[in-house]
Design a protein around this motif. Structure first.
Motif, mmCIF file in Angstrom:
data_model
loop_
_atom_site.group_PDB
_atom_site.id
_atom_site.type_symbol
_atom_site.label_atom_id
_atom_site.label_comp_id
_atom_site.label_asym_id
_atom_site.label_seq_id
_atom_site.Cartn_x
_atom_site.Cartn_y
_atom_site.Cartn_z
ATOM 1 N N ALA A 185 -0.127 9.934 -7.114
ATOM 2 C CA ALA A 185 0.434 11.395 -7.564
ATOM 3 C C ALA A 185 0.578 11.480 -8.855
ATOM 4 N N LYS A 202 0.829 -1.213 0.010
ATOM 5 C CA LYS A 202 0.060 0.023 -0.121
ATOM 6 C C LYS A 202 0.901 1.064 0.012
ATOM 7 N N GLU A 203 2.038 1.263 0.698
ATOM 8 C CA GLU A 203 2.760 2.131 0.838
ATOM 9 C C GLU A 203 3.421 2.648 -0.518
ATOM 10 N N GLU A 204 3.865 1.687 -1.342
ATOM 11 C CA GLU A 204 4.174 2.017 -2.863
ATOM 12 C C GLU A 204 3.276 2.565 -3.598
ATOM 13 N N ARG A 256 4.367 7.545 -19.372
ATOM 14 C CA ARG A 256 4.826 8.121 -17.929
ATOM 15 C C ARG A 256 6.283 9.156 -17.827
ATOM 16 N N ASP A 291 0.341 4.081 -2.957
ATOM 17 C CA ASP A 291 -0.251 5.145 -2.706
ATOM 18 C C ASP A 291 0.697 6.121 -3.436
ATOM 19 N N LYS A 292 1.961 5.970 -3.570
ATOM 20 C CA LYS A 292 2.736 6.912 -4.362
ATOM 21 C C LYS A 292 2.311 6.994 -5.887
ATOM 22 N N LEU A 293 1.743 6.041 -6.341
ATOM 23 C CA LEU A 293 1.292 6.103 -7.791
ATOM 24 C C LEU A 293 0.173 7.106 -7.832
ATOM 25 N N TYR A 327 0.883 -2.142 -9.226
ATOM 26 C CA TYR A 327 2.033 -2.939 -9.276
ATOM 27 C C TYR A 327 1.629 -4.497 -9.229
ATOM 28 N N ARG A 364 -2.382 2.809 -12.622
ATOM 29 C CA ARG A 364 -1.749 2.852 -11.414
ATOM 30 C C ARG A 364 -1.639 1.403 -10.562
#
Ligand SMILES: [Fe+2]
Length: 378
Positions: free
Chosen positions: A240, A232-234, A374, A236-238, A251, A249
């Motif tokens: 942005a 989730k941490e990784e 991207r 949530d950066k997407l 993984y 968005r």
């Protein structure tokens, strides 16, 4: 032992062109299974019903969600993938089992652990875990809450091939027959034949002797876990990536041992997507089938022109192989976990993919793939 009848081949003639006209892009041969949604309420009611049953003889409380078009003897969610709802009450555990199918477990409520031989994996909500083929394993609920998992398997593909092998009395850790995964290196010998493989023709056709045929170099498929907290941490950066970003968005939960087939295990990929509200994907299609489990937000999908509404807690056959589809997040953030049989299709050199319906069809894994924008939006 299964007794075999005497049978004869049928002769089925198919000479000449198979398509009725010249502009069907091969679509005439398709017989798409319809999408369907198993609603949150239905999943919760079935989990409650399973939890209330007397404990089954092997501890497995399991209900398969089966497509109405599944053929007799298969438990298909898609033609090649099964999806079941598995429940374990507090203090319960299942019997050990093994089978020649690849499994993915996705706990949606509660937790506990999965024991694979001498290894034990703690699981909690949304921690995805792979159970490799032929791994002796059992599920344990050592918590105070009911454990509810979605369990995906490629058993329907094996059922179609009539080779799904399920061993409910497997050898246990410590027993002589148990350790089948010892690598050649551990055994102190390289898997080499004294009778070599050699090139036969200038264009690269080879001959390989029987000794190498029956002893291919093993690749160890290990179980892996993707803890939701870390994913989730990784992810949530997407979020942005701005609204101009044309990719998805997400993984892929990747095991590098699957190489170019982009697998979570050798048969499936699993990916987790975040969709901020108001994102509409471009329509596209792929020969792999996709199952989505939504656990945040709400939105809709359009599949072959038909609209389907979904929200957190729903499970959906969202992309039958080669159906034109796109998804849209109406209330974000949407979180979804997708299972596709993409590695299986790449291994078969059959993964047709069309990212843009006006663009060309690619054979992913063998032909050039697609790009996103991207770099421009970053
Ligand atoms: Fe798709």
């Amino acid at each position: 032992m299964t007794e075999l009848k005497d049978v004869e081949a049928k002769l089925v003639e198919k000479s000449g062109r198979q398509s009725p006209d010249t502009n069907t892009w091969g679509d005439h041969s398709l017989d798409l299974w319809e999408p369907f949604i198993v609603r949150k309420d239905q999943i919760e009611a079935e989990a409650e019903r399973l939890a209330a049953l007397p404990m089954p003889n092997n501890g497995v409380r399991r209900t398969y969600f089966v497509h109405p078009r599944a053929e007799e003897g298969t438990l298909s969610f898609t033609p090649g993938i099964s999806c079941s709802l598995d429940v374990l009450n507090p203090g319960e555990e299942t019997a050990f089992v093994r089978q020649n199918a690849s499994i993915i477990d996705f706990p949606i409520m509660g937790g506990g652990k999965v024991v694979m031989g001498e290894q034990s994996f703690s699981i909690k909500q949304y921690d995805l875990l792979t159970v490799p083929s032929m791994t002796v394993h059992k599920y344990v609920n050592d918590t105070d809450e009911v454990q509810v998992r979605l369990r995906y398997s490629n058993s329907p593909m094996l059922e179609r091939l009539k080779v799904h092998w399920l061993d409910e009395d497997p050898p246990l850790p410590g027993q002589a027959e148990y350790d089948v995964t010892e690598t050649a290196e551990e055994a102190g010998e390289a898997p080499q034949s004294p009778f070599g493989t050699f090139q036969l023709t200038d264009d690269g056709a080879y001959l390989k002797p029987y000794e190498e045929l029956i002893n291919p170099e093993p690749i160890e498929i290990k179980p892996h876990q993707w803890p939701w907290e870390k994913v989730k941490e990784e992810l949530d950066k997407l979020a942005a990536l701005g609204s101009k970003y044309k990719g998805r968005r997400l993984y892929l939960l990747y095991d590098p041992v699957t190489g170019r087939t982009n697998g979570t295990n050798p048969n499936f990929f699993s990916c987790i997507t975040i969709r901020p509200g108001g994102i509409v994907d471009r329509p596209h299609r792929h020969a792999s089938a996709a199952i989505n489990y939504y656990f945040g937000g709400e939105g809709h999908s359009v599949v072959q022109g038909k609209r389907y509404e979904w929200k957190a807690g729903d499970l959906m056959l969202s992309a039958p192989g080669w159906a034109i589809h796109n998804h849209a997040s109406d209330v974000g953030p949407v979180y979804e976990m997708t299972i596709q049989d993409m590695p299986f299709m790449i291994n078969n050199d059959s993964l047709l993919w069309q990212e843009d319906l006006k663009g060309q069809i690619s054979l992913l894994g063998s032909h050039a793939g697609f790009e996103t924008n991207r770099e421009k939006v970053a």
